[in-house]
Design a protein around this motif. Structure first.
Motif, PDB file in Angstrom:
ATOM      1  N   GLY A 129      19.168  53.919  57.682  1.00 35.02           N
ATOM      2  CA  GLY A 129      19.195  52.836  57.741  1.00 35.02           C
ATOM      3  C   GLY A 129      20.674  52.412  57.014  1.00 35.02           C
ATOM      4  N   GLY A 130      21.395  52.889  55.773  1.00 34.22           N
ATOM      5  CA  GLY A 130      22.750  52.783  55.584  1.00 34.22           C
ATOM      6  C   GLY A 130      23.758  53.188  57.185  1.00 34.22           C
ATOM      7  N   VAL A 131      23.843  53.839  57.118  1.00 31.29           N
ATOM      8  CA  VAL A 131      24.543  54.595  58.581  1.00 31.29           C
ATOM      9  C   VAL A 131      24.533  53.414  59.308  1.00 31.29           C
ATOM     10  CG1 VAL A 131      25.155  55.878  60.138  1.00 31.29           C
ATOM     11  CG2 VAL A 131      24.515  56.788  58.423  1.00 31.29           C
TER      12      VAL A 131
ATOM     13  N   PHE B 216      30.428  49.482  43.473  1.00 36.54           N
ATOM     14  CA  PHE B 216      28.573  48.750  43.027  1.00 36.54           C
ATOM     15  C   PHE B 216      28.449  48.056  44.458  1.00 36.54           C
ATOM     16  CE2 PHE B 216      32.883  48.835  39.557  1.00 36.54           C
ATOM     17  CZ  PHE B 216      32.276  49.623  38.874  1.00 36.54           C
ATOM     18  N   GLY B 217      27.211  48.583  44.659  1.00 40.29           N
ATOM     19  CA  GLY B 217      26.392  48.803  45.640  1.00 40.29           C
ATOM     20  C   GLY B 217      26.572  46.663  45.850  1.00 40.29           C
TER      21      GLY B 217
ATOM     22  N   VAL C 105      28.296  44.259  45.351  1.00 34.63           N
ATOM     23  CA  VAL C 105      28.969  43.539  45.099  1.00 34.63           C
ATOM     24  C   VAL C 105      29.584  43.460  46.904  1.00 34.63           C
ATOM     25  CG1 VAL C 105      31.900  43.533  45.453  1.00 34.63           C
ATOM     26  CG2 VAL C 105      30.366  43.166  43.699  1.00 34.63           C
ATOM     27  N   GLY C 106      29.334  44.884  47.967  1.00 28.90           N
ATOM     28  CA  GLY C 106      28.931  45.099  49.411  1.00 28.90           C
ATOM     29  C   GLY C 106      28.528  44.281  50.187  1.00 28.90           C
ATOM     30  N   PHE C 107      26.994  44.260  48.943  1.00 29.16           N
ATOM     31  CA  PHE C 107      26.029  43.660  50.208  1.00 29.16           C
ATOM     32  C   PHE C 107      25.690  42.121  49.892  1.00 29.16           C
ATOM     33  CE2 PHE C 107      21.707  41.045  49.112  1.00 29.16           C
ATOM     34  CZ  PHE C 107      20.602  42.061  50.355  1.00 29.16           C
ATOM     35  N   ALA C 108      26.314  40.890  48.426  1.00 27.60           N
ATOM     36  CA  ALA C 108      26.972  40.336  48.818  1.00 27.60           C
ATOM     37  C   ALA C 108      27.995  39.826  49.881  1.00 27.60           C
ATOM     38  CB  ALA C 108      27.339  39.776  47.106  1.00 27.60           C
ATOM     39  N   VAL C 109      29.092  40.616  49.400  1.00 29.05           N
ATOM     40  CA  VAL C 109      30.320  40.578  50.954  1.00 29.05           C
ATOM     41  C   VAL C 109      30.051  40.187  51.931  1.00 29.05           C
ATOM     42  CG1 VAL C 109      32.683  40.800  51.569  1.00 29.05           C
ATOM     43  CG2 VAL C 109      31.881  41.382  49.113  1.00 29.05           C
ATOM     44  N   MET C 110      28.724  41.163  52.552  1.00 35.21           N
ATOM     45  CA  MET C 110      28.435  41.337  54.326  1.00 35.21           C
ATOM     46  C   MET C 110      27.262  40.113  54.066  1.00 35.21           C
ATOM     47  SD  MET C 110      29.350  43.134  55.745  1.00 35.21           S
ATOM     48  CE  MET C 110      28.463  43.005  57.595  1.00 35.21           C
TER      49      MET C 110
ATOM     50  N   VAL D 163      38.661  40.180  52.514  1.00 35.15           N
ATOM     51  CA  VAL D 163      37.348  40.028  51.500  1.00 35.15           C
ATOM     52  C   VAL D 163      36.369  41.219  52.050  1.00 35.15           C
ATOM     53  CG1 VAL D 163      35.809  38.499  51.372  1.00 35.15           C
ATOM     54  CG2 VAL D 163      37.680  37.474  51.328  1.00 35.15           C
ATOM     55  N   LEU D 164      36.390  41.070  53.207  1.00 37.21           N
ATOM     56  CA  LEU D 164      35.413  42.079  53.775  1.00 37.21           C
ATOM     57  C   LEU D 164      35.536  43.792  53.409  1.00 37.21           C
ATOM     58  CD1 LEU D 164      34.388  40.929  57.102  1.00 37.21           C
ATOM     59  CD2 LEU D 164      32.996  41.817  55.409  1.00 37.21           C
ATOM     60  N   LEU D 165      36.893  44.048  53.471  1.00 39.63           N
ATOM     61  CA  LEU D 165      37.909  45.180  52.984  1.00 39.63           C
ATOM     62  C   LEU D 165      37.587  45.509  52.196  1.00 39.63           C
ATOM     63  CD1 LEU D 165      39.115  47.207  54.120  1.00 39.63           C
ATOM     64  CD2 LEU D 165      41.355  46.546  53.698  1.00 39.63           C
ATOM     65  N   THR D 166      38.190  44.222  50.743  1.00 39.61           N
ATOM     66  CA  THR D 166      38.202  44.708  49.411  1.00 39.61           C
ATOM     67  C   THR D 166      36.864  44.912  48.463  1.00 39.61           C
ATOM     68  OG1 THR D 166      38.861  41.976  48.857  1.00 39.61           O
ATOM     69  CG2 THR D 166      40.369  44.117  48.571  1.00 39.61           C
ATOM     70  N   GLY D 167      35.726  43.966  49.559  1.00 44.87           N
ATOM     71  CA  GLY D 167      34.687  43.771  48.864  1.00 44.87           C
ATOM     72  C   GLY D 167      33.806  44.994  49.168  1.00 44.87           C
ATOM     73  N   GLY D 168      33.991  44.923  50.820  1.00 44.09           N
ATOM     74  CA  GLY D 168      33.648  47.100  50.606  1.00 44.09           C
ATOM     75  C   GLY D 168      33.619  48.060  50.189  1.00 44.09           C
ATOM     76  N   LEU D 169      35.301  47.829  49.040  1.00 37.69           N
ATOM     77  CA  LEU D 169      35.094  49.510  48.727  1.00 37.69           C
ATOM     78  C   LEU D 169      35.556  49.345  47.694  1.00 37.69           C
ATOM     79  CD1 LEU D 169      38.682  49.476  50.573  1.00 37.69           C
ATOM     80  CD2 LEU D 169      36.505  50.652  51.124  1.00 37.69           C
ATOM     81  N   VAL D 170      35.260  47.903  46.892  1.00 40.55           N
ATOM     82  CA  VAL D 170      34.831  47.899  45.595  1.00 40.55           C
ATOM     83  C   VAL D 170      32.589  48.225  45.457  1.00 40.55           C
ATOM     84  CG1 VAL D 170      33.619  46.267  43.897  1.00 40.55           C
ATOM     85  CG2 VAL D 170      36.046  45.899  44.753  1.00 40.55           C
ATOM     86  N   GLY D 171      32.263  48.135  46.642  1.00 41.93           N
ATOM     87  CA  GLY D 171      31.078  48.190  46.861  1.00 41.93           C
ATOM     88  C   GLY D 171      30.891  49.550  47.132  1.00 41.93           C
ATOM     89  N   LEU D 172      30.855  50.223  47.119  1.00 47.56           N
ATOM     90  CA  LEU D 172      31.390  51.596  47.782  1.00 47.56           C
ATOM     91  C   LEU D 172      31.010  52.336  45.736  1.00 47.56           C
ATOM     92  CD1 LEU D 172      34.037  53.110  49.717  1.00 47.56           C
ATOM     93  CD2 LEU D 172      31.433  52.884  50.044  1.00 47.56           C
TER      94      LEU D 172
END
Length: 152
Positions: A74-76, A111-112, A114-119, A100-109
């Motif tokens: 599921g993570g993959v 702080f999970g 953040v990536g969840f919220a951006v998606m 926004v997606l790139l920085t949010g996803g990288l920060v989400g690595l």
């Protein structure tokens, strides 16, 4: 990849991730609750878990293996959806959503959430780079004259 496909992959990945964590966590809980005994530690401080190597113990091990493997899958799937969203938004003339997606996803690595919220924000309000808003390029010039030469 269209936004609809990205949304489907991400939601299915989220469901598989949560279900896998629940099954794996249930296996851990059952093993620790009824898969063995607790005995005083040899050091005199605390206790040690001593498993009973019976069918129930191995059932809990199987539950953990299947559950945590499903959670990884599921993570993959969510990672694939994020990369698809990056490719999709890179096709747009305005690169705001891509950044926004790139920085949010990288920060989400780190702080999970953040990536969840951006998606979630992209899935709700983000544009689809595969329709309409693509950067318009001039059509290539024809290799021959536009009007044919008169023939005699």
């Amino acid at each position: 990849m269209t936004k609809v496909t990205i949304t489907r992959i991400w939601v299915i990945g989220l469901i598989v991730l949560v279900a896998g964590l629940l099954v794996g966590g249930l296996g851990v809980g059952l093993m620790l609750a009824a898969g063995g005994t607790y005995e005083p530690a040899a050091s005199g401080y605390g206790t040690d878990f001593v498993p009973r190597l019976d069918g129930f113990f191995w059932l809990t091990i199987a539950m953990m293996a299947v559950g945590f493997t499903a959670a990884a899958a599921g993570g993959v799937m969510q990672l694939v959806a994020w990369v698809g969203a990056l490719v999709n938004t890179y096709a747009l003339a305005d690169k705001t959503w891509f950044v926004v997606l790139l920085t949010g996803g990288l920060v989400g690595l780190a702080f999970g959430l953040v990536g969840f919220a951006v998606m979630i924000a992209y899935l709700i309000a983000g544009p689809d780079g595969m329709t309409g808003e693509r950067q318009q390029m001039a059509p290539p010039a024809p290799p021959y004259p536009a009007t044919p030469a008169p023939t005699s």
